[in-house]
Design an enzyme around this catalytic site. Structure first.
Site, PDB file in Angstrom:
ATOM      1  N   TYR A   1      74.537  20.372   8.832  1.00  0.00           N
ATOM      2  CA  TYR A   1      73.788  21.271   7.963  1.00  0.00           C
ATOM      3  C   TYR A   1      74.401  22.664   7.920  1.00  0.00           C
ATOM      4  O   TYR A   1      74.300  23.357   6.910  1.00  0.00           O
ATOM      5  CB  TYR A   1      72.337  21.398   8.445  1.00  0.00           C
ATOM      6  CG  TYR A   1      71.419  20.298   7.982  1.00  0.00           C
ATOM      7  CD1 TYR A   1      71.628  18.987   8.367  1.00  0.00           C
ATOM      8  CD2 TYR A   1      70.328  20.585   7.175  1.00  0.00           C
ATOM      9  CE1 TYR A   1      70.766  17.978   7.958  1.00  0.00           C
ATOM     10  CE2 TYR A   1      69.458  19.587   6.764  1.00  0.00           C
ATOM     11  CZ  TYR A   1      69.686  18.284   7.157  1.00  0.00           C
ATOM     12  OH  TYR A   1      68.830  17.297   6.747  1.00  0.00           O
TER      13      TYR A   1
ATOM     14  N   LYS B   1      75.847   9.225  18.621  1.00  0.00           N
ATOM     15  CA  LYS B   1      76.777   8.197  18.143  1.00  0.00           C
ATOM     16  C   LYS B   1      78.055   8.384  18.955  1.00  0.00           C
ATOM     17  O   LYS B   1      79.150   8.594  18.408  1.00  0.00           O
ATOM     18  CB  LYS B   1      76.986   8.388  16.624  1.00  0.00           C
ATOM     19  CG  LYS B   1      77.742   7.271  15.955  1.00  0.00           C
ATOM     20  CD  LYS B   1      76.972   5.956  15.860  1.00  0.00           C
ATOM     21  CE  LYS B   1      77.860   4.864  15.314  1.00  0.00           C
ATOM     22  NZ  LYS B   1      77.231   3.526  15.368  1.00  0.00           N
TER      23      LYS B   1
ATOM     24  N   ASP C   1      72.072   4.172  15.455  1.00  0.00           N
ATOM     25  CA  ASP C   1      71.753   2.954  14.690  1.00  0.00           C
ATOM     26  C   ASP C   1      70.777   2.062  15.474  1.00  0.00           C
ATOM     27  O   ASP C   1      69.818   1.525  14.917  1.00  0.00           O
ATOM     28  CB  ASP C   1      73.033   2.189  14.286  1.00  0.00           C
ATOM     29  CG  ASP C   1      74.001   1.971  15.438  1.00  0.00           C
ATOM     30  OD1 ASP C   1      73.775   2.527  16.534  1.00  0.00           O
ATOM     31  OD2 ASP C   1      74.997   1.230  15.249  1.00  0.00           O
TER      32      ASP C   1
ATOM     33  N   ASP D   1      66.744  14.293  11.108  1.00  0.00           N
ATOM     34  CA  ASP D   1      66.175  14.285   9.759  1.00  0.00           C
ATOM     35  C   ASP D   1      65.846  12.849   9.356  1.00  0.00           C
ATOM     36  O   ASP D   1      64.750  12.556   8.869  1.00  0.00           O
ATOM     37  CB  ASP D   1      67.188  14.908   8.783  1.00  0.00           C
ATOM     38  CG  ASP D   1      66.671  14.914   7.360  1.00  0.00           C
ATOM     39  OD1 ASP D   1      65.505  15.307   7.152  1.00  0.00           O
ATOM     40  OD2 ASP D   1      67.421  14.506   6.447  1.00  0.00           O
TER      41      ASP D   1
ATOM     42  N   ASP E   1      61.829  10.822   9.330  1.00  0.00           N
ATOM     43  CA  ASP E   1      61.184  10.181   8.167  1.00  0.00           C
ATOM     44  C   ASP E   1      60.794   8.752   8.516  1.00  0.00           C
ATOM     45  O   ASP E   1      59.718   8.272   8.151  1.00  0.00           O
ATOM     46  CB  ASP E   1      62.130  10.146   6.953  1.00  0.00           C
ATOM     47  CG  ASP E   1      61.890  11.299   5.988  1.00  0.00           C
ATOM     48  OD1 ASP E   1      61.466  12.372   6.467  1.00  0.00           O
ATOM     49  OD2 ASP E   1      62.140  11.129   4.780  1.00  0.00           O
TER      50      ASP E   1
HETATM   51  C1  IPM Z   1      63.150  18.123   6.334  1.00  0.00           C
HETATM   52  C2  IPM Z   1      63.717  18.151   4.940  1.00  0.00           C
HETATM   53  C3  IPM Z   1      64.799  19.222   4.860  1.00  0.00           C
HETATM   54  C4  IPM Z   1      65.876  18.858   5.839  1.00  0.00           C
HETATM   55  C5  IPM Z   1      65.387  19.463   3.452  1.00  0.00           C
HETATM   56  C6  IPM Z   1      64.313  19.752   2.439  1.00  0.00           C
HETATM   57  C7  IPM Z   1      66.435  20.550   3.462  1.00  0.00           C
HETATM   58  O1  IPM Z   1      64.201  16.904   4.587  1.00  0.00           O
HETATM   59  O2  IPM Z   1      62.593  19.147   6.770  1.00  0.00           O
HETATM   60  O3  IPM Z   1      63.238  17.091   7.003  1.00  0.00           O
HETATM   61  O4  IPM Z   1      66.784  18.062   5.517  1.00  0.00           O
HETATM   62  O5  IPM Z   1      65.844  19.361   6.965  1.00  0.00           O
HETATM   63 MN    MN Z   2      63.804  15.351   6.070  1.00  0.00          MN
END
Ligand code: IPM
Ligand code: MN
Length: 365
Positions: free
Chosen positions: A139, A187, A219, A243, A247
């Site tokens: 990032y 990794k 993974d 990230d 999710d």
């Molecule tokens: C998160 C989001 C952000 C990230 C984006 C919106 C930049 O996906 O907070 O997880 O990738 O960190």
């Molecule tokens: Mn995210």
């Protein structure tokens, strides 16, 4: 406490409004002084000022104790270069505030177990915390960009020992307050940054002999999250892996809309739901505000150092769900208690006040 509220884009403003209402009511009940001020970020800020992170916003954030963010991102800006997109506003905000440890808890909520895409037997009892490194890796690493003729693009994954150490300490300390198990995810079979990560975390572990450390490739971790999520307590990982895994962990709980996050370790703490701006449902008053509301509980816990107030909000969320109220994203087929974003916010606020008052009368006895 001075709080800067950054509603941002998409469903950000609607979920933030509910979160701020709940926070205000609970703060009043616990006699916590809160002053909040709204500012622009992301696509909303680009539209109004031309910049995704305008100087006024930066100034307000630096001068506050905590920042509460809704969501950032809008398809309107899909054609822009990465450096001009709404998301850059969020990355600049993170860098400015300096928080490097992003805490993303994901736990099975008994009332919602039917909404998880996983079978009940696999997911029941899951209670994990992802500690995501937030200021390093792909990032922020340089060099990055496109070649002159645009036929190549490149990003740099880069970590220093001190960047890994500081987030590892947060993860070990978090594990100490939980079930004392830490899984570091990397990794290391392929990446040098991961080898440095693994060596450094292993070295830091010597300071925490009471915490059991293991290592897992990313993974394999993705796979274990869906086959055996109850094995995890704290998961520590770098920015991009965190990230992705967060999710995945979030959706296991039934909806991405449920989960809060806190970013600590810097000058100003940052609280934001894990979900994004969900432009397809924005403005319809159907979004789930619970991730944003739960983020205010984390705000009261970490920045406010007021555990009873945080717990009042968390208990209120559980109570409202136990009563059967659902936003559309967490409603099972045939559910008759579907509520709007506003209604969900009001329900949580009123239950939180009940818990707050009960807490006071308990202390008064
Ligand atoms: C998160 C989001 C952000 C990230 C984006 C919106 C930049 O996906 O907070 O997880 O990738 O960190
Ligand atoms: Mn995210």
């Amino acid at each position: 406490m001075k709080i800067t509220v950054l509603p941002g884009d998409g469903i950000g403003p609607e979920v933030c409004r509910q979160a701020v209402d709940v926070l205000d009511e609970v703060a009043a009940a616990f006699e916590i002084q809160i002053e909040s001020e709204e500012h622009l970020i992301g696509g909303a800020a680009i539209k109004a000022t031309g910049s995704p992170f305008p100087p006024e916003t930066e100034f307000a954030c630096i001068g506050s104790h905590a920042v509460l963010l809704g969501a950032v991102g809008s398809p309107k800006f899909d054609d822009l270069l990465p450096e001009d997109r709404p998301e850059i506003g969020l990355l600049k905000l993170r860098k400015t505030l300096g928080g490097f440890a992003n805490l993303r808890p994901a736990a099975a909520i008994p009332a919602l177990i039917g909404s998880s895409p996983l079978r009940k037997g696999i997911f029941a009892g899951t209670d994990l915390l992802i500690v995501r490194e937030l200021l390093g890796g792909l990032y922020f690493g340089g060099p990055r960009g496109f070649s002159d003729d645009n036929t190549e693009a490149f990003n740099t994954m880069r970590y220093s020992v001190s960047e890994v150490e500081r987030v590892a300490h947060v993860a070990f300390q978090s594990a100490r307050g939980r079930r004392k198990k830490l899984t570091s995810v990397d990794k290391a079979n392929v990446l040098e940054t991961s080898r440095l990560w693994r060596q450094t975390v292993t070295r830091v572990a010597a300071d925490y002999p009471d915490v059991a450390l293991d290592h897992l490739f990313v993974d394999a971790c993705a796979m274990h999250l869906v086959t055996n999520p109850t094995q995890f307590d704290v998961i520590l990982t770098e920015n991009l892996f965190g990230d992705i895994l967060s999710d995945e962990a979030a959706v296991l709980t039934g909806s991405l809309g449920m989960l809060p996050s806190a970013t600590i370790g810097g000058n100003v703490d940052l609280y934001e739901p894990v979900h994004g701006s969900a432009p397809e449902i924005a403005g319809k008053n159907i979004a789930n505000p619970l991730g944003a509301i739960a983020s205010t509980a984390m705000l009261l816990r970490y920045t406010g150092k007021n555990e009873p107030a945080a717990v009042a909000i968390e208990n209120a969320i559980s109570k409202v769900l136990d009563e059967g109220h659902r936003t559309a994203d967490i409603a099972e087929a045939g559910c008759k208690m579907i509520v709007s974003t506003d209604e969900m916010g009001s329900l949580v606020a009123s239950r939180a006040i009940e818990f707050a008052n009960a807490n006071y009368s308990y202390h008064a006895v």
